[in-house]
Enzyme design. Structure first.
Site, PDB file in Angstrom:
ATOM      1  N   GLY A 238       6.460  67.150 143.028  1.00 23.72           N
ATOM      2  CA  GLY A 238       5.188  67.482 142.401  1.00 23.72           C
ATOM      3  C   GLY A 238       4.059  66.710 143.029  1.00 23.72           C
TER       4      GLY A 238
ATOM      5  N   GLY B 168       1.156  63.987 142.380  1.00 23.05           N
ATOM      6  CA  GLY B 168       0.639  62.947 141.483  1.00 23.05           C
ATOM      7  C   GLY B 168      -0.766  62.613 141.907  1.00 23.05           C
ATOM      8  N   GLY B 169      -1.336  61.618 141.291  1.00 18.69           N
ATOM      9  CA  GLY B 169      -2.651  61.181 141.715  1.00 18.69           C
ATOM     10  C   GLY B 169      -2.560  60.708 143.161  1.00 18.69           C
ATOM     11  N   PHE B 170      -3.462  61.147 143.971  1.00 16.31           N
ATOM     12  CA  PHE B 170      -3.579  60.673 145.357  1.00 16.31           C
ATOM     13  C   PHE B 170      -2.434  61.036 146.293  1.00 16.31           C
ATOM     14  CE2 PHE B 170      -5.583  57.603 142.531  1.00 16.31           C
ATOM     15  CZ  PHE B 170      -6.890  57.904 142.845  1.00 16.31           C
ATOM     16  N   GLY B 171      -1.588  61.948 145.894  1.00 19.05           N
ATOM     17  CA  GLY B 171      -0.595  62.336 146.884  1.00 19.05           C
ATOM     18  C   GLY B 171       0.548  63.119 146.289  1.00 19.05           C
TER      19      GLY B 171
ATOM     20  N   VAL C  43       4.751  63.867 145.698  1.00 18.86           N
ATOM     21  CA  VAL C  43       5.936  63.098 145.359  1.00 18.86           C
ATOM     22  C   VAL C  43       7.186  63.861 145.781  1.00 18.86           C
ATOM     23  CG1 VAL C  43       7.159  61.919 143.513  1.00 18.86           C
ATOM     24  CG2 VAL C  43       4.683  62.167 143.380  1.00 18.86           C
TER      25      VAL C  43
ATOM     26  N   LYS D  64       6.419  58.489 146.715  1.00 20.35           N
ATOM     27  CA  LYS D  64       5.047  58.968 146.614  1.00 20.35           C
ATOM     28  C   LYS D  64       4.390  58.790 147.981  1.00 20.35           C
ATOM     29  CE  LYS D  64       1.177  57.672 143.889  1.00 20.35           C
ATOM     30  NZ  LYS D  64       0.836  57.147 142.597  1.00 20.35           N
TER      31      LYS D  64
ATOM     32  N   ASP E  46      -5.133  55.828 133.044  1.00 20.65           N
ATOM     33  CA  ASP E  46      -4.811  57.250 133.215  1.00 20.65           C
ATOM     34  C   ASP E  46      -3.497  57.585 132.534  1.00 20.65           C
ATOM     35  OD1 ASP E  46      -5.246  59.835 133.973  1.00 20.65           O
ATOM     36  OD2 ASP E  46      -4.475  59.592 136.004  1.00 20.65           O
TER      37      ASP E  46
END
Ligand SMILES: *[C@@H]1O[C@H](CO)[C@@H](O)[C@H](O)[C@H]1NC(C)=O
Ligand SMILES: *[C@@H]1O[C@H](CO)[C@@H](O)[C@H](O)[C@H]1NC(C)=O
Ligand SMILES: *[C@@H]1O[C@H](CO)[C@@H](O)[C@H](O)[C@H]1NC(C)=O
Ligand SMILES: *[C@@H]1O[C@H](CO)[C@@H](O)[C@H](O)[C@H]1NC(C)=O
Ligand SMILES: *[C@@H]1O[C@H](CO)[C@@H](O)[C@H](O)[C@H]1NC(C)=O
Ligand SMILES: *[C@@H]1O[C@H](CO)[C@@H](O)[C@H](O)[C@H]1NC(C)=O
Ligand SMILES: *[C@@H]1O[C@H](CO)[C@@H](O)[C@H](O)[C@H]1NC(C)=O
Ligand SMILES: *[C@@H]1O[C@H](CO)[C@@H](O)[C@H](O)[C@H]1NC(C)=O
Length: 810
Positions: free
Chosen positions: A501, A503-506, A508, A522, A619
């Site tokens: 999936g 995630g924030g900033f990149g 996974v 990640k 977050d």
């Protein structure tokens, strides 16, 4: 009253409904009512339930559209036929009967030879009296002596030994059933009385004893409208109140479903009853929250501590916010040298539970101290009356239970300690002062010496540590470094097939290391230069954090242009996969959800309070809660986390990052973040977990979000409808409702009003009373209208679950 009137009543009683009286030879039929002289109260038959046809004889307000019953006669024996009537029999007793069967009756010892009448008064009191005698002292019987769940102005709640009365409140069983329920409230019949509320045989509140000016644990009973009187003598102890303004309709009710006694005031504009105050009113009001020799202070976190000279009995449990075991003497205390024991004064406290107390109203405080000292069972003493200089003596024999700090009330309590213990504290014994001063001079000298040594030692050490830090800032993160090639191999060269999936900033990826360990990788997006800082931040933080509810970081890899972070693999992805999916949701039964809620709370508590650093996640959301193979929750994604210094508990940023829907108003609009903005996100998450619904899209035309929805239902008393319908088992109801309540406390508008995570965990795991939440003002419509000018750009965002970054335009 002239007897002509009586005759008229006699004559009309069969036909007229506007009478307030029935006489010995008249009766009240099922379809008729009595109305008090000024039309305030009405006596008649009613059916409380929509599902049962059981009928009761009761008293309610005539002019209040929602039928509000304040007294019920036959609580335990409902009327099931339709030919019952109320009459006065030849002995002068009020009898509810059909045919010749008595359903309910009063039990007086009325002298015969007078004409007895029953009258409903404007106070709501139904009285039996001599037709010619209106003196309240001479009533043969009155409903005010046998209250149901409601305390009306003019009623006396308490006992009267001469009359053999103990008037207390007993809640209804439930909405439909006025029979006596679990919740009761009575004045204890002891020499040192106080009001105690029970659920079954468990105490949940005590008012504290009468100290001559007030009940020691209920600071201000009276206000501009309601004024209380307490009468205390050897035959009687009771509380009564009156309303100053006759247009104000106000009553005290023992709630049948909540651990509460509420004052409800009729609001004629809104046509509703408003809760104007309630007891217990905060967490420390709950009975014996901190256990024996503990003391509760709502302004502190954690709210419980041990009295000076005592320590937690079960330290392990105590640190887990489980205070029930209470405290024990810090040093082994025996009564060997009792004449030398000292006493430590605690100011502004609600004095302990009075069951095992002893009072002498004519002793002085000094005599009281000696009296206490004499008896090894005596653990504390105080003045029994604090009026003026204070007088009288009360001593407590046995464990001291249910002590709390009262902000501007309470009284002094003197707690017994071994002499050595009082000496080291600023005890109140003047004779010992000198010793203390002398001792403390020596102490300070030693302390200063120690401090100097420490400073010397730590300054030497610091330079060493600094050197190390500098090194690690460059390359080394105190984390195993993984080789890019092996990570590429593990993830099949970041194949799409392995992608888990975004995630924030990149992105996974899933992978398997050569040793068989499954990992999640990640991969920081290469185009994002912005993410590098967050990436480093995350690695640094994770290196220092270890908690079973935080995702474990296995290592990282910075090579060529790749920045990779390796986590333990979570077999069950993240919470949102289950929660927001109709079939996934069914797999999350309530015990699982409750465990998940608790796990997230503990993880967050660790970040906020327990870890060496104070960390604000910023977050927290369903997709950042990962689930392992046993469905244990682990918080992930610390890329955005912020560390604060030890005393810094709030920060401000001009770069707001986070996810709308979970963001607190002060963070979204002013960039102010604190642990309380995480608490807000937690509250939203809690509401999502209970309802199985996502806090909806942030969209200017969509005025309804989950918080509004929860608040609306909760306020109307319909919070049950908010619970996810796939949670069918009704045994969870109390816990789920409690979670909604806690959720609403967490999303209150003002950060200061939100509980901290310590308190949240306490609230989740105890049955204490919860404070009432204030209306959440995170209503999108309010914000959009009030903030339109300063936050134009907000409306253009329609993202919800995607992590976004934005520059606030201030
Ligand atoms: C009682 O109610 C039933 C059903 O409503 C009715 O059939 C019956 O006649 C009533 N009896 C009396 C005495 O009013
Ligand atoms: C009424 O009171 C008398 C004595 O005061 C008692 O013996 C009797 O049992 C009572 N009856 C009821 C129905 O409570
Ligand atoms: C009654 O209310 C008025 C106005 O609020 C106030 O001035 C007065 O002191 C009150 N009286 C009592 C006895 O509380
Ligand atoms: C308990 O006693 C020890 C030794 O006298 C002391 O160092 C410590 O501070 C005391 N703890 C408390 C909670 O009073
Ligand atoms: C700590 O709490 C647990 C469960 O709440 C209980 O079983 C245990 O007895 C407690 N420990 C002590 C030392 O009382
Ligand atoms: C209360 O204290 C007074 C004064 O010390 C004493 O004379 C009296 O006997 C005491 N009463 C009781 C019941 O102990
Ligand atoms: C101490 O108080 C307890 C409880 O009232 C009593 O049973 C005991 O006799 C008292 N002991 C002394 C020495 O007065
Ligand atoms: C009990 O409390 C709930 C929630 O505040 C309220 O809706 C209900 O009316 C209360 N019950 C009574 C008898 O006042």
């Amino acid at each position: 009253m002239p007897s002509l009137t009586i005759l008229l009543f006699l004559f009309f009683s069969k036909f007229s409904a506007a009478s307030d009286t029935i006489t010995q030879y008249g009766s009240l039929e099922e379809d008729k009512t009595l109305v008090s002289n000024n039309g305030i109260f009405e006596l008649g038959f009613f059916t409380p339930s929509t599902t049962s046809s059981n009928r009761y004889l009761g008293i309610w307000y005539t002019n209040i559209p929602l039928r509000t019953v304040v007294w019920v006669a036959n609580r335990e024996s409902p009327i099931t036929d339709n030919s019952t009537k109320l009459s006065i029999n030849s002995q002068g007793d009020l009898v509810l009967s059909h045919s010749n069967t008595v359903i309910w009756s009063t039990n007086t010892t009325t002298t015969t030879g007078v004409l007895v009448v029953a009258q409903i008064l404007d106070s709501g009191n139904l009285v039996l009296r001599d037709d010619k005698d209106t003196n309240p002292e001479n009533y043969f019987w009155q409903s005010f002596d046998y209250p149901s769940d409601t305390f009306l102005p003019g009623m006396k709640i308490g006992w009267d030994l001469k009359k053999g009365l103990n008037r207390g409140l007993t809640a209804w069983k439930n909405w439909d059933d006025p029979s006596p329920g679990d919740f009761t409230g009575f004045i204890s019949q002891t020499s040192y009385p106080e009001e105690v509320m029970w659920k079954g045989s468990t105490k949940f509140y005590r008012s504290g004893p009468w100290d001559g000016t007030k009940l020691s644990g209920s600071p201000t009973l009276s206000n501009s409208v309601v004024s209380y009187t307490i009468v205390s003598n050897k035959d009687e102890f009771y509380a009564t109140y009156s309303t100053n303004d006759s247009s104000v309709i106000s009553r005290l009710v023992l709630n049948q479903t909540l651990y509460l006694r509420q004052r409800l005031t009729w609001n004629n504009d809104g046509k509703t009853w408003r809760v104007s105050s309630q007891l217990p009113s905060d967490l420390c009001d709950g009975y014996n929250i901190c256990g024996a020799f503990g003391i509760c202070d709502v302004s502190k976190a954690p709210m419980c501590r041990c009295l000076d000279g005592f320590k937690p009995k079960a330290p392990q449990n105590w640190t887990q916010m489980n205070f029930h075991e209470g405290c024990v003497h810090n040093q082994t205390w025996s009564c060997m040298d009792k004449t030398k024991d000292g006493f430590l004064r605690f100011a502004n406290v609600k004095t302990p539970e009075t069951t095992f107390s002893w009072v002498n109203a004519s002793m002085t405080l000094e005599e009281c101290k000696n009296k206490c000292r004499e008896n090894c069972s005596c653990k504390a003493y105080a003045n029994s009356d604090i009026t003026g200089e204070g007088s009288g003596c009360v001593i407590w024999l046995g464990d001291l239970l249910d002590i709390r700090i009262m902000a501007n009330a309470g009284q002094d309590l003197y707690v017994r300690l071994a002499v050595s213990e009082t000496e080291n504290r600023h005890g109140n014994d003047h004779s010992k002062r000198k010793v203390v001063v002398f001792a403390s001079t020596i102490c300070s000298a030693i302390v200063i010496l120690l401090i100097s040594i420490f400073i010397y030692w730590s300054s030497k050490r610091k330079t060493k540590v600094k050197g190390m830090e500098n090194e690690s800032q460059e390359e080394d993160f105190e984390q195993p470094l993984f080789d890019l090639a092996s990570v590429e191999h593990a993830t099949n060269y970041f194949s799409n097939h392995n992608k888990l999936g975004e995630g924030g900033f990149g992105q996974v990826y899933r992978g398997t290391l050569p040793d068989g360990r499954e990992i999640a990788v990640k991969r920081l997006s290469q185009t994002s230069t912005q993410g590098l800082k967050e990436f480093k931040n995350e690695v640094m933080l994770c290196a220092q954090l270890q908690h079973r509810n935080l995702v474990k970081v296995l290592g990282c890899c910075i090579q060529h242009n790749e920045k990779l972070l390796l986590y333990e693999y979570m077999a069950n992805k993240s919470l949102d996969f289950f929660l927001f999916d109709s079939s996934g949701r069914k797999l999350l039964d309530w015990p699982k959800r409750h465990r998940i809620i608790n796990g997230i709370a503990r993880g967050l508590q660790y970040l906020h309070q327990d870890s060496r650093l104070r960390i604000i996640h910023r977050d927290l959301k369903a997709s950042n809660v990962l689930l392992d193979d046993k469905m244990n929750p682990k918080i992930s994604d610390f890329g955005l986390a912020r560390m604060c210094g030890d005393d810094q508990i709030e920060g401000q940023t001009n770069k707001v990052v986070g996810t709308y829907g979970y963001m607190s108003p002060e963070y979204a609009f002013d960039g102010i973040f604190s642990t309380k903005s995480d608490v807000f996100s937690f509250g939203v998450l809690l509401l999502e977990i209970v309802s199985g619904k996502k806090n909806r899209l942030f969209h200017p035309n969509d005025y309804n979000n989950l918080i509004d929805h929860a608040w609306g239902l909760w306020r109307e008393g319909n919070a049950i409808q908010f619970i996810d319908s796939s949670l069918e088992d009704s045994s969870i109801l109390n816990e789920a409702l409690r979670c909604i309540h806690i959720g609403l406390l967490c999303v209150q508008h003002h950060p200061n009003e939100r509980p901290n995570m310590d308190l949240v965990i306490t609230m989740l795991n105890n049955e204490n009373i919860l404070p009432l939440p204030k209306e959440p003002s995170y209503l999108i419509k309010d914000i959009l209208t009030s903030r339109k000018s300063s936050c134009k750009s907000l409306a253009s965002f329609s993202v919800n679950n995607v992590t976004i970054s934005m520059l606030s335009d201030r």
